[in-house]
Design a protein around this motif. Structure first.
Motif, PDB file in Angstrom:
ATOM      1  N   MET A 214      14.672 -22.200 -86.290  1.00 28.51           N
ATOM      2  CA  MET A 214      13.485 -21.529 -85.788  1.00 28.51           C
ATOM      3  C   MET A 214      13.576 -21.326 -84.288  1.00 28.51           C
ATOM      4  O   MET A 214      13.210 -20.263 -83.775  1.00 28.51           O
ATOM      5  N   ALA A 215      14.091 -22.299 -83.564  1.00 28.37           N
ATOM      6  CA  ALA A 215      14.269 -22.163 -82.113  1.00 28.37           C
ATOM      7  C   ALA A 215      15.243 -21.027 -81.802  1.00 28.37           C
ATOM      8  O   ALA A 215      15.024 -20.249 -80.868  1.00 28.37           O
ATOM      9  N   SER A 216      16.296 -20.913 -82.580  1.00 29.65           N
ATOM     10  CA  SER A 216      17.258 -19.831 -82.401  1.00 29.65           C
ATOM     11  C   SER A 216      16.601 -18.473 -82.616  1.00 29.65           C
ATOM     12  O   SER A 216      16.806 -17.538 -81.841  1.00 29.65           O
ATOM     13  N   ILE A 217      15.781 -18.380 -83.649  1.00 26.53           N
ATOM     14  CA  ILE A 217      15.090 -17.112 -83.942  1.00 26.53           C
ATOM     15  C   ILE A 217      14.122 -16.773 -82.816  1.00 26.53           C
ATOM     16  O   ILE A 217      14.073 -15.628 -82.356  1.00 26.53           O
ATOM     17  N   ARG A 218      13.351 -17.756 -82.360  1.00 21.30           N
ATOM     18  CA  ARG A 218      12.389 -17.510 -81.274  1.00 21.30           C
ATOM     19  C   ARG A 218      13.094 -17.100 -79.987  1.00 21.30           C
ATOM     20  O   ARG A 218      12.523 -16.396 -79.153  1.00 21.30           O
ATOM     21  N   ALA A 219      14.347 -17.525 -79.813  1.00 19.54           N
ATOM     22  CA  ALA A 219      15.130 -17.155 -78.633  1.00 19.54           C
ATOM     23  C   ALA A 219      15.745 -15.758 -78.771  1.00 19.54           C
ATOM     24  O   ALA A 219      16.451 -15.306 -77.885  1.00 19.54           O
ATOM     25  N   GLY A 220      15.468 -15.087 -79.890  1.00 20.20           N
ATOM     26  CA  GLY A 220      15.983 -13.734 -80.088  1.00 20.20           C
ATOM     27  C   GLY A 220      17.304 -13.678 -80.809  1.00 20.20           C
ATOM     28  O   GLY A 220      17.934 -12.624 -80.886  1.00 20.20           O
ATOM     29  N   ASN A 221      17.739 -14.811 -81.350  1.00 23.09           N
ATOM     30  CA  ASN A 221      18.995 -14.867 -82.095  1.00 23.09           C
ATOM     31  C   ASN A 221      18.692 -14.891 -83.585  1.00 23.09           C
ATOM     32  O   ASN A 221      17.547 -15.044 -84.001  1.00 23.09           O
ATOM     33  N   GLY A 222      19.703 -14.825 -84.373  1.00 22.83           N
ATOM     34  CA  GLY A 222      19.545 -14.968 -85.807  1.00 22.83           C
ATOM     35  C   GLY A 222      19.869 -16.390 -86.215  1.00 22.83           C
ATOM     36  O   GLY A 222      19.740 -17.328 -85.422  1.00 22.83           O
ATOM     37  N   ILE A 223      20.301 -16.525 -87.443  1.00 20.64           N
ATOM     38  CA  ILE A 223      20.739 -17.826 -87.953  1.00 20.64           C
ATOM     39  C   ILE A 223      22.228 -17.714 -88.212  1.00 20.64           C
ATOM     40  O   ILE A 223      22.672 -16.809 -88.930  1.00 20.64           O
ATOM     41  N   THR A 224      22.994 -18.611 -87.625  1.00 17.37           N
ATOM     42  CA  THR A 224      24.448 -18.572 -87.761  1.00 17.37           C
ATOM     43  C   THR A 224      24.947 -19.944 -88.161  1.00 17.37           C
ATOM     44  O   THR A 224      24.479 -20.962 -87.651  1.00 17.37           O
ATOM     45  N   ARG A 225      25.891 -19.968 -89.062  1.00 19.14           N
ATOM     46  CA  ARG A 225      26.547 -21.215 -89.422  1.00 19.14           C
ATOM     47  C   ARG A 225      27.589 -21.509 -88.365  1.00 19.14           C
ATOM     48  O   ARG A 225      28.342 -20.629 -87.951  1.00 19.14           O
ATOM     49  N   PRO A 226      27.681 -22.778 -87.903  1.00 22.20           N
ATOM     50  CA  PRO A 226      28.626 -23.102 -86.841  1.00 22.20           C
ATOM     51  C   PRO A 226      30.083 -22.949 -87.255  1.00 22.20           C
ATOM     52  O   PRO A 226      30.929 -22.682 -86.426  1.00 22.20           O
ATOM     53  N   THR A 227      30.392 -23.108 -88.523  1.00 23.74           N
ATOM     54  CA  THR A 227      31.768 -22.958 -89.000  1.00 23.74           C
ATOM     55  C   THR A 227      31.777 -21.995 -90.185  1.00 23.74           C
ATOM     56  O   THR A 227      31.931 -22.400 -91.329  1.00 23.74           O
ATOM     57  N   PRO A 228      31.589 -20.706 -89.932  1.00 22.18           N
ATOM     58  CA  PRO A 228      31.408 -19.778 -91.044  1.00 22.18           C
ATOM     59  C   PRO A 228      32.620 -19.588 -91.941  1.00 22.18           C
ATOM     60  O   PRO A 228      32.500 -18.993 -92.992  1.00 22.18           O
ATOM     61  N   TYR A 229      33.767 -20.109 -91.567  1.00 24.57           N
ATOM     62  CA  TYR A 229      34.937 -19.887 -92.408  1.00 24.57           C
ATOM     63  C   TYR A 229      35.403 -21.150 -93.109  1.00 24.57           C
ATOM     64  O   TYR A 229      36.505 -21.226 -93.610  1.00 24.57           O
ATOM     65  N   HIS A 230      34.538 -22.161 -93.160  1.00 27.08           N
ATOM     66  CA  HIS A 230      34.829 -23.359 -93.933  1.00 27.08           C
ATOM     67  C   HIS A 230      34.984 -22.947 -95.393  1.00 27.08           C
ATOM     68  O   HIS A 230      34.346 -22.013 -95.855  1.00 27.08           O
ATOM     69  N   LYS A 231      35.756 -23.634 -96.147  1.00 26.13           N
ATOM     70  CA  LYS A 231      36.096 -23.201 -97.500  1.00 26.13           C
ATOM     71  C   LYS A 231      35.148 -23.700 -98.593  1.00 26.13           C
ATOM     72  O   LYS A 231      35.527 -23.804 -99.737  1.00 26.13           O
ATOM     73  N   THR A 232      33.904 -23.996 -98.251  1.00 30.37           N
ATOM     74  CA  THR A 232      32.936 -24.392 -99.268  1.00 30.37           C
ATOM     75  C   THR A 232      32.661 -23.193-100.170  1.00 30.37           C
ATOM     76  O   THR A 232      32.301 -22.118 -99.689  1.00 30.37           O
ATOM     77  N   THR A 233      32.820 -23.376-101.458  1.00 29.64           N
ATOM     78  CA  THR A 233      32.584 -22.279-102.400  1.00 29.64           C
ATOM     79  C   THR A 233      31.084 -22.156-102.672  1.00 29.64           C
ATOM     80  O   THR A 233      30.317 -23.092-102.433  1.00 29.64           O
TER      81      THR A 233
ATOM     82  N   GLY B  40      27.762 -16.713 -93.600  1.00 33.51           N
ATOM     83  CA  GLY B  40      27.981 -16.704 -92.159  1.00 33.51           C
ATOM     84  C   GLY B  40      26.771 -16.591 -91.266  1.00 33.51           C
ATOM     85  O   GLY B  40      26.546 -17.441 -90.435  1.00 33.51           O
ATOM     86  N   GLU B  41      25.979 -15.514 -91.416  1.00 31.87           N
ATOM     87  CA  GLU B  41      24.868 -15.349 -90.489  1.00 31.87           C
ATOM     88  C   GLU B  41      23.798 -14.415 -91.031  1.00 31.87           C
ATOM     89  O   GLU B  41      24.051 -13.588 -91.899  1.00 31.87           O
ATOM     90  N   ILE B  42      22.607 -14.600 -90.485  1.00 35.60           N
ATOM     91  CA  ILE B  42      21.500 -13.684 -90.724  1.00 35.60           C
ATOM     92  C   ILE B  42      21.153 -13.119 -89.351  1.00 35.60           C
ATOM     93  O   ILE B  42      20.678 -13.862 -88.475  1.00 35.60           O
ATOM     94  N   PRO B  43      21.384 -11.840 -89.115  1.00 35.96           N
ATOM     95  CA  PRO B  43      21.081 -11.281 -87.795  1.00 35.96           C
ATOM     96  C   PRO B  43      19.573 -11.275 -87.537  1.00 35.96           C
ATOM     97  O   PRO B  43      18.765 -11.185 -88.464  1.00 35.96           O
ATOM     98  N   HIS B  44      19.206 -11.370 -86.275  1.00 32.29           N
ATOM     99  CA  HIS B  44      17.795 -11.407 -85.896  1.00 32.29           C
ATOM    100  C   HIS B  44      17.035 -10.203 -86.456  1.00 32.29           C
ATOM    101  O   HIS B  44      15.881 -10.327 -86.878  1.00 32.29           O
ATOM    102  N   GLY B  45      17.663  -9.050 -86.483  1.00 30.72           N
ATOM    103  CA  GLY B  45      17.010  -7.835 -86.973  1.00 30.72           C
ATOM    104  C   GLY B  45      16.683  -7.857 -88.448  1.00 30.72           C
ATOM    105  O   GLY B  45      15.904  -7.027 -88.938  1.00 30.72           O
TER     106      GLY B  45
END
Length: 120
Positions: free
Chosen positions: A6-25, A110-115
């Motif tokens: 929520m803090a990231s969204i309020r700062a104008g960012n989206g939601i991003t995973r810190p390690t988007p290429y981890h191999k979790t299925t 990986g991510e949800i863009p703010h838009g």
């Protein structure tokens, strides 16, 4: 959603995973793999399920709930497992298929863009 997200969204960012290429299925993610390391972000098509997860099954005060416009996320980053048929096509175990369909889950890689975030 976590307070950090929520803090990231309020700062104008989206939601991003810190390690988007981890191999979790997707199956491992739905089964409960450590979410801090998984590249998947879970959302739901069900308001009732959103409330359930935001309150940890009714045991805690609700975390914020946002709406996501899936049309603003690249289709190749969305894995819709919100129905029994879609879950059966994409998940490996009966328990994860049942859970995904019961909660109308959609996984975003990986991510949800703010838009794509809708504030109400």
């Amino acid at each position: 959603m976590t307070p950090e997200q929520m803090a990231s969204i309020r700062a104008g960012n989206g939601i991003t995973r810190p390690t988007p290429y981890h191999k979790t299925t997707p199956t491992q993610h739905v089964a409960g793999a450590p979410h801090s390391r998984a590249p998947w972000i879970f959302t739901t098509r069900s308001q009732a399920s959103a409330v359930y997860f935001a309150t940890h099954g009714g045991t805690r005060p609700a975390n914020p709930i946002i709406e996501i416009d899936l049309s603003k996320i690249p289709k190749d980053r969305i894995l819709d497992v919100s129905t029994a048929k879609k879950a059966a096509e994409n998940l490996q175990t009966t328990s994860t298929r049942n859970a995904a369909a019961a909660h109308h889950k959609v996984l975003i890689f990986g991510e949800i863009p703010h838009g794509a975030i809708i504030f109400k």
